[in-house]
Scaffold this motif. Structure first.
Motif, PDB file in Angstrom:
ATOM      1  N   ARG A 118      -2.945  -1.101   1.020  1.00 14.00           N
ATOM      2  CA  ARG A 118      -1.887  -0.086   0.972  1.00 14.00           C
ATOM      3  C   ARG A 118      -1.802   0.677   2.297  1.00 14.00           C
ATOM      4  NH1 ARG A 118      -1.919   4.980   0.849  1.00 14.00           N
ATOM      5  NH2 ARG A 118      -4.083   5.123   0.220  1.00 14.00           N
ATOM      6  N   ASP A 122       1.412   0.908   4.763  1.00 17.36           N
ATOM      7  CA  ASP A 122       2.004   2.199   5.133  1.00 17.36           C
ATOM      8  C   ASP A 122       2.039   2.406   6.643  1.00 17.36           C
ATOM      9  OD1 ASP A 122       2.345   2.771   2.435  1.00 17.36           O
ATOM     10  OD2 ASP A 122       0.695   4.226   2.341  1.00 17.36           O
ATOM     11  N   ASN A 133       2.151  -6.691   4.333  1.00 18.31           N
ATOM     12  CA  ASN A 133       1.486  -6.838   3.042  1.00 18.31           C
ATOM     13  C   ASN A 133       0.454  -7.949   3.162  1.00 18.31           C
ATOM     14  OD1 ASN A 133       2.956  -4.848   1.552  1.00 18.31           O
ATOM     15  ND2 ASN A 133       4.703  -6.229   1.631  1.00 18.31           N
TER      16      ASN A 133
END
Length: 164
Positions: A118, A122, A133
């Protein structure tokens, strides 16, 4: 009351893993394309490298870290470099000594990887790019490859020492 098997003997205690905390130990994001005023159009080539480390932090506490580097280029032009050292502090109990190292290097990283994923997503998005990802990591395969490398290095050392 202790767990008992059907013959009345106590069952061995089950392994226990507790995550005390997890955190970014160190992080660097170099937004090279933006700093140089380069257009980052086209499909980037992204190379990801992962290294693991584990250290005992007293008694049954262990710090396990995932060190990840992501290099993005378009052609020969660098786009960004992301380096992150993400760690977790774990309490591990009832794991046999001979199984502790693989437990630390496989199960602990597996527990904290979603949070690292994550953060990487970000940071790259906040850097002005589509979110990176990360694909799931095969920590078992990574562990086996690392052990094979160590065995090969040990074999080379023994051959060098034997020929001296």
């Amino acid at each position: 009351m202790a767990d008992e098997t059907s013959n009345g003997a106590e069952a061995p205690a089950l392994p226990k893993l507790q995550i005390l905390t997890q955190y970014v130990r160190d992080m660097s994001f170099e937004n090279i394309a933006v700093q140089k005023g380069l257009a980052s159009e086209g499909k980037p080539d992204i190379q990801v490298q992962v290294n693991l480390d584990a250290k005992q932090r007293g008694g049954d506490r262990f710090e396990v870290s995932i060190k990840l580097t992501a290099n993005s280029t378009i052609g020969e032009n660098p786009v960004f470099i992301l380096e992150i050292d993400y760690a977790g502090l774990f309490v591990i109990q009832n794991v046999p000594k001979e199984q502790l190292h693989p437990f630390l290097m496989i199960e602990c990283p597996r527990q904290i990887f979603p949070f690292l994923r994550r953060i990487v997503s970000d940071v790259t998005r906040d850097g002005g790019y589509p979110p990176l990802n990360l694909e799931p990591i095969d920590f078992i395969g990574l562990y086996r490859a690392g052990m094979a490398r160590q065995a090969e290095l040990q074999k080379e050392k023994e051959e060098v020492a034997g020929s001296a």
